[in-house]
Design an enzyme around this catalytic site. Structure first.
Site, PDB file in Angstrom:
ATOM      1  N   GLN A 171     -26.943   9.172  -5.673  1.00  0.00           N
ATOM      2  CA  GLN A 171     -26.518   8.874  -4.306  1.00  0.00           C
ATOM      3  C   GLN A 171     -25.023   8.604  -4.211  1.00  0.00           C
ATOM      4  O   GLN A 171     -24.421   8.800  -3.148  1.00  0.00           O
ATOM      5  CB  GLN A 171     -27.306   7.690  -3.752  1.00  0.00           C
ATOM      6  CG  GLN A 171     -28.774   8.013  -3.498  1.00  0.00           C
ATOM      7  CD  GLN A 171     -29.572   6.805  -3.069  1.00  0.00           C
ATOM      8  OE1 GLN A 171     -29.122   5.661  -3.177  1.00  0.00           O
ATOM      9  NE2 GLN A 171     -30.786   7.042  -2.581  1.00  0.00           N
ATOM     10  N   GLU A 225     -37.792   9.966  -9.002  1.00  0.00           N
ATOM     11  CA  GLU A 225     -38.386   9.163  -7.934  1.00  0.00           C
ATOM     12  C   GLU A 225     -39.910   9.253  -7.913  1.00  0.00           C
ATOM     13  O   GLU A 225     -40.571   8.379  -7.340  1.00  0.00           O
ATOM     14  CB  GLU A 225     -37.806   9.572  -6.579  1.00  0.00           C
ATOM     15  CG  GLU A 225     -38.169  10.963  -6.131  1.00  0.00           C
ATOM     16  CD  GLU A 225     -37.519  11.331  -4.812  1.00  0.00           C
ATOM     17  OE1 GLU A 225     -38.081  12.174  -4.115  1.00  0.00           O
ATOM     18  OE2 GLU A 225     -36.455  10.775  -4.477  1.00  0.00           O
TER      19      GLU A 225
END
Length: 439
Positions: A176, A325
């Site tokens: 990110q 994830e």
């Protein structure tokens, strides 16, 4: 204590589950729409805590997010006039990584300082690489607690670099950080040359997703992944006037994975033929574990269908770098496997909503399973199903730990989950969807 009894699967499943829109795509589209000059209508936008926090943050900066009165998943984003975001405002990030790491870049284009805060648990999440990057672009960052963490205030520079801005950060802790800078690189007058100085790049598919989304908005990014360098040309960004959000394929993992744990068949409609989502790798992973996966098209809708007799194969050493994830969902399945698995390439999960590796070891042990942390991942050793037992499961304010616990409850009686409502982060009606799958 708020406890939810996880449903036990007394018989094989036969269910079709519709998954809401992708959180990763929803929040990227919201940012890119805000960076444009014309309204953008987003159809199928995920409506959850994370996306609502993103919309509220953008609204504080002067962006209008108009929710359709008939269909709440349709939202029209109207950028501020003259492309200047409002400064002298307070933004609340909750525990949303995409908000706390994507929105700070917009502060470069604000007309005053922007203050960022979040949930208390968010104070532990690393932020420094993206903030270091913004400082290299001329911003001033004032920390109000621990350096590199929330809360902080960003003051934009008086002028932005006119030549290609050179930024070097270590994004080993989260993709990110790179994505947050790539999203705003086109807006810089001279563009951006971004270098990742770490040896490994976590969740490269998420970075590729960001690149594809910027290109869809009219940007140009030259990605040299071998050199860990991204060159962003200065361009005006504008998404098409209407954008449809794909289902969240990572959120499909607990439901499709349930077919391996309980046996039976689970289908998810609107599965894309091609996707930038890391969750697109899920069907192949489930096949390696012993499932039968197919993609039937029914009435023009493409489904992902997973069938299993409840047998789960261990994976040996399994590199999950590309899709970390979904590690909690895969871990839940592998608790019932016939051989050990070392999931590697996921050391960065220690910096997610909670330290997911530590949390997974704790909760697998809590029900009588065997797991241990590895330097870069997690080892799960099989135990007889009869040795597993019910327990009260912690969720650590982490939506993926809550769905992980619900998956265990399919095959382990008397599992109770603390604060299952944390799933609202990405699945507003997880309890209803999960119960409906078993009905």
């Amino acid at each position: 204590m708020n406890l939810w009894p996880a449903p036990f699967a007394a018989q094989p499943l036969n269910a079709t589950v519709t998954i809401p829109g992708s959180k990763s795509l929803s929040n990227r589209y919201l940012i890119l729409a805000a960076l444009g000059s014309m309204p953008v209508r987003l159809i199928g936008l995920l409506r959850s805590r994370d996306t609502d926090l993103m919309m509220k943050a953008l609204e504080s900066l002067g962006v209008r997010c108009e929710v359709d009165t008939d269909v709440e998943t349709t939202v029209t984003v109207i950028p501020p006039s003259h492309g200047r975001f409002h400064g002298n405002v307070d933004l609340f990030c909750g525990l949303a990584g995409t908000v706390m790491r994507f929105v700070p870049g917009l502060a470069l284009f604000a007309d005053g300082p922007v203050h960022f805060d979040g949930d208390e648990q968010a104070y532990a999440r690393p932020m420094k690489p993206v903030l270091d990057g913004l400082e290299q672009l001329g911003a001033t960052v004032e920390y109000h607690g621990e350096i590199g963490k929330l809360p902080f205030t960003i003051t934009p520079p008086a002028t932005l670099p006119r030549n290609p801005a050179q930024v070097s950060i270590d994004s080993s802790g989260s993709s990110q950080f790179i994505s947050g800078l790539l999203l705003i690189g086109s807006r810089l007058p001279g563009g951006l040359i971004l270098r990742h100085t770490g040896e490994k790049t976590p969740s490269l598919p998420h970075i590729r997703m960001t690149v594809a989304d910027v290109v869809a908005a009219g940007g140009t990014i030259d990605a040299n992944e071998a050199a860990r360098t991204w060159t962003v040309e200065s361009r005006s960004l504008q998404l098409p006037d209407t954008v449809t959000v794909e289902p969240d394929l990572s959120n499909a993992a607990p439901f499709l994975g349930a077919a391996l744990i309980a046996g039976g068949v689970v289908r998810v409609p609107h599965w894309p033929e091609t996707t930038t989502q890391p969750g697109g790798l899920l069907p192949g992973y489930l096949e390696q574990m012993g499932a039968t996966v197919s993609f039937p098209v029914i009435d023009g809708i493409r489904y992902c269908e997973v069938a299993s007799d409840g047998t789960v194969h261990g994976l040996g050493t399994f590199d999950l770098t590309a899709a970390g994830e979904i590690a909690p969902s895969l871990a839940a399945i592998l608790v019932f496997a016939d051989a050990p698995t070392d999931m590697v390439g996921i050391g960065h999960l220690r910096g997610h909503e909670t330290n997911r590796l530590e949390a997974l070891v704790n909760e697998i042990s809590r029900v009588g399973g065997e797991a241990e942390e590895l330097p870069d991942g997690l080892r799960i050793e099989p135990v007889p199903v009869g040795a597993l037992h019910g327990a009260v499961m912690e969720t650590y304010a982490d939506h993926r730990m809550a769905t992980f616990a619900a998956m265990l409850g399919l095959r382990i009686p008397d599992v109770q989950i603390i604060d299952v409502a944390t799933t609202r982060k990405t699945l507003p009606d997880f309890v209803g969807m999960w119960s409906g799958m078993l009905a």
